[in-house]
Design a protein around this motif. Structure first.
Motif, PDB file in Angstrom:
ATOM      1  N   LEU A 124    -149.366 -49.249  62.639  1.00 27.26           N
ATOM      2  CA  LEU A 124    -148.855 -48.754  63.797  1.00 27.26           C
ATOM      3  C   LEU A 124    -148.762 -49.716  64.704  1.00 27.26           C
ATOM      4  O   LEU A 124    -147.716 -49.918  65.697  1.00 27.26           O
ATOM      5  N   ILE A 125    -149.554 -50.599  64.734  1.00 23.43           N
ATOM      6  CA  ILE A 125    -149.579 -51.826  65.683  1.00 23.43           C
ATOM      7  C   ILE A 125    -148.134 -52.824  65.202  1.00 23.43           C
ATOM      8  O   ILE A 125    -147.568 -53.231  66.347  1.00 23.43           O
ATOM      9  N   ALA A 126    -147.764 -52.698  63.959  1.00 21.48           N
ATOM     10  CA  ALA A 126    -146.465 -53.458  63.601  1.00 21.48           C
ATOM     11  C   ALA A 126    -145.466 -52.687  64.221  1.00 21.48           C
ATOM     12  O   ALA A 126    -144.378 -53.443  64.885  1.00 21.48           O
ATOM     13  N   ILE A 127    -145.699 -51.350  64.150  1.00 20.10           N
ATOM     14  CA  ILE A 127    -144.398 -50.417  64.818  1.00 20.10           C
ATOM     15  C   ILE A 127    -144.233 -50.835  66.339  1.00 20.10           C
ATOM     16  O   ILE A 127    -143.350 -50.963  66.781  1.00 20.10           O
ATOM     17  N   LEU A 128    -145.220 -50.947  67.123  1.00 14.35           N
ATOM     18  CA  LEU A 128    -145.301 -51.161  68.474  1.00 14.35           C
ATOM     19  C   LEU A 128    -144.907 -52.486  68.696  1.00 14.35           C
ATOM     20  O   LEU A 128    -144.063 -52.691  69.782  1.00 14.35           O
ATOM     21  N   PHE A 129    -145.257 -53.572  67.974  1.00 13.90           N
ATOM     22  CA  PHE A 129    -144.656 -54.797  68.078  1.00 13.90           C
ATOM     23  C   PHE A 129    -143.130 -54.867  67.887  1.00 13.90           C
ATOM     24  O   PHE A 129    -142.300 -55.699  68.508  1.00 13.90           O
ATOM     25  N   LEU A 134    -142.498 -42.499  73.589  1.00 14.64           N
ATOM     26  CA  LEU A 134    -143.350 -42.390  72.322  1.00 14.64           C
ATOM     27  C   LEU A 134    -144.439 -43.309  72.316  1.00 14.64           C
ATOM     28  O   LEU A 134    -145.338 -43.089  71.626  1.00 14.64           O
ATOM     29  N   ALA A 135    -144.162 -44.738  72.543  1.00 11.99           N
ATOM     30  CA  ALA A 135    -145.136 -45.628  72.428  1.00 11.99           C
ATOM     31  C   ALA A 135    -146.600 -45.402  73.014  1.00 11.99           C
ATOM     32  O   ALA A 135    -147.677 -45.858  72.107  1.00 11.99           O
ATOM     33  N   PRO A 136    -146.914 -44.545  74.277  1.00 15.44           N
ATOM     34  CA  PRO A 136    -148.192 -44.271  74.428  1.00 15.44           C
ATOM     35  C   PRO A 136    -148.818 -43.405  73.276  1.00 15.44           C
ATOM     36  O   PRO A 136    -150.004 -43.435  72.994  1.00 15.44           O
ATOM     37  N   PHE A 137    -148.068 -42.236  72.708  1.00 19.62           N
ATOM     38  CA  PHE A 137    -148.433 -41.520  71.877  1.00 19.62           C
ATOM     39  C   PHE A 137    -148.958 -42.204  70.458  1.00 19.62           C
ATOM     40  O   PHE A 137    -149.908 -42.053  69.782  1.00 19.62           O
ATOM     41  N   THR A 187    -154.527 -48.579  72.129  1.00 21.95           N
ATOM     42  CA  THR A 187    -154.140 -47.865  73.400  1.00 21.95           C
ATOM     43  C   THR A 187    -153.653 -48.971  74.446  1.00 21.95           C
ATOM     44  O   THR A 187    -152.150 -48.768  75.006  1.00 21.95           O
ATOM     45  N   ALA A 188    -154.040 -50.167  74.483  1.00 22.25           N
ATOM     46  CA  ALA A 188    -153.333 -51.195  75.330  1.00 22.25           C
ATOM     47  C   ALA A 188    -151.925 -51.623  74.673  1.00 22.25           C
ATOM     48  O   ALA A 188    -151.036 -51.833  75.649  1.00 22.25           O
ATOM     49  N   LEU A 189    -151.930 -51.815  73.504  1.00 24.74           N
ATOM     50  CA  LEU A 189    -150.696 -52.318  73.202  1.00 24.74           C
ATOM     51  C   LEU A 189    -149.576 -51.060  73.315  1.00 24.74           C
ATOM     52  O   LEU A 189    -148.278 -51.110  73.663  1.00 24.74           O
ATOM     53  N   ALA A 225    -144.660 -49.279  76.493  1.00 22.94           N
ATOM     54  CA  ALA A 225    -144.207 -48.207  77.080  1.00 22.94           C
ATOM     55  C   ALA A 225    -143.607 -48.586  78.579  1.00 22.94           C
ATOM     56  O   ALA A 225    -142.697 -48.268  79.051  1.00 22.94           O
ATOM     57  N   ILE A 226    -144.441 -49.292  79.227  1.00 21.67           N
ATOM     58  CA  ILE A 226    -144.350 -49.490  80.878  1.00 21.67           C
ATOM     59  C   ILE A 226    -143.364 -50.572  81.152  1.00 21.67           C
ATOM     60  O   ILE A 226    -142.431 -49.794  81.624  1.00 21.67           O
ATOM     61  N   PRO A 227    -142.965 -51.359  80.481  1.00 22.22           N
ATOM     62  CA  PRO A 227    -141.548 -52.080  80.444  1.00 22.22           C
ATOM     63  C   PRO A 227    -140.487 -51.489  79.991  1.00 22.22           C
ATOM     64  O   PRO A 227    -139.251 -51.586  80.731  1.00 22.22           O
ATOM     65  N   ALA A 228    -140.609 -50.686  79.057  1.00 18.07           N
ATOM     66  CA  ALA A 228    -139.631 -49.566  78.441  1.00 18.07           C
ATOM     67  C   ALA A 228    -138.897 -48.804  79.463  1.00 18.07           C
ATOM     68  O   ALA A 228    -137.712 -48.610  79.780  1.00 18.07           O
ATOM     69  N   VAL A 229    -140.070 -48.113  80.080  1.00 13.79           N
ATOM     70  CA  VAL A 229    -139.415 -47.219  81.289  1.00 13.79           C
ATOM     71  C   VAL A 229    -138.754 -47.862  82.381  1.00 13.79           C
ATOM     72  O   VAL A 229    -137.876 -47.664  82.867  1.00 13.79           O
TER      73      VAL A 229
END
Length: 235
Positions: free
Chosen positions: A31-36, A149-152, A191-193, A198-202
């Motif tokens: 999941l961390i790899a996906i978020l990065f 999706l990133a927060p979820f 959670t932090a990642l 998500a925040i910059p994406a929005v």
């Protein structure tokens, strides 16, 4: 320097993001790899869109002056040349296509005096604007999806981390907090990642949506001037 600790630069016994990732469960590492990956993708989209909109804005400013001057003189070839010279302008793409349609419709009216040239040009402007709008939206839908999706994804990582905390509690008991620190850090980092992605994406999505609307308004304004010039010539 304690302010460097969140970045993984720590004193002895401190918290390290790198260690937290390496010690995370396989599921959370995925999941961390996906978020990065999503973070890297949105950086790419932001840079690509920034360059596209910047070049379009600069080209449009130069193009419109030449185009309108040529159009008022009846120099259609000069107007087309201005559009081709400044082809990074999205406004130029629409106006050149509509000018081509206008010239073609004039040949049709030569055969049929009742043929409505202006109406055909207006339809071509609408089609061209719709096509350019799709070009302007490139990548933005994906940013909106990432922002949603990133927060979820981060929350899922948190749940997995908390489940690991309870597993460690069951195995070792609650006597040693150091045993639980890795699992707790894993949960909080996920959670932090997720929020960091998500925040910059929005924000980027909203930024370029606003720029897109500005370009479309510019197309409407310029095409309206062009149609007015065609009507003047018709009358």
């Amino acid at each position: 320097m304690n302010f460097l600790l969140p970045l993984g630069m720590m004193d002895e016994g401190g918290f390290s993001i790198v260690d937290s990732i390496l010690e995370a469960s396989i599921a959370n590492q995925i999941l961390i790899a996906i978020l990065f990956y999503l973070l890297g993708y949105q950086i790419y989209v932001a840079m690509e869109r920034y360059v596209t909109y910047r070049d379009s804005e600069e080209a449009t400013g130069k193009f419109l002056k030449l185009f309108m001057e040529s159009l008022k003189k009846g120099d259609f070839e000069g107007a087309k040349k201005a559009a081709m010279t400044h082809n990074k302008s999205h406004v130029a793409l629409v106006l050149k296509h509509s000018l081509d349609i206008y010239q073609f419709e004039l040949t049709l009216r030569a055969k049929n005096p009742n043929h409505n040239v202006i109406e055909s040009v207006q339809r071509s402007i609408e089609r061209g604007t719709a096509e350019v709008t799709e070009l302007l939206k490139k990548g933005l839908a994906n940013l909106a999806t990432i922002g949603a999706l990133a927060p979820f994804i981060g929350l899922l990582g948190t749940v997995i981390g908390i489940m690991r905390v309870f597993s460690d509690l069951k195995r070792t008991g609650a006597g040693d907090i150091n045993v639980l620190a890795g699992s707790i850090g894993e949960a909080l980092f996920a959670t932090a990642l997720g929020l960091l992605v998500a925040i910059p994406a929005v924000w980027i999505y909203n930024l370029f949506t606003g720029k897109q609307e500005k370009v479309v308004m510019g197309i409407h304004s310029a095409s309206s001037q062009m149609v007015d010039e065609f009507i003047r010539r018709e009358s």
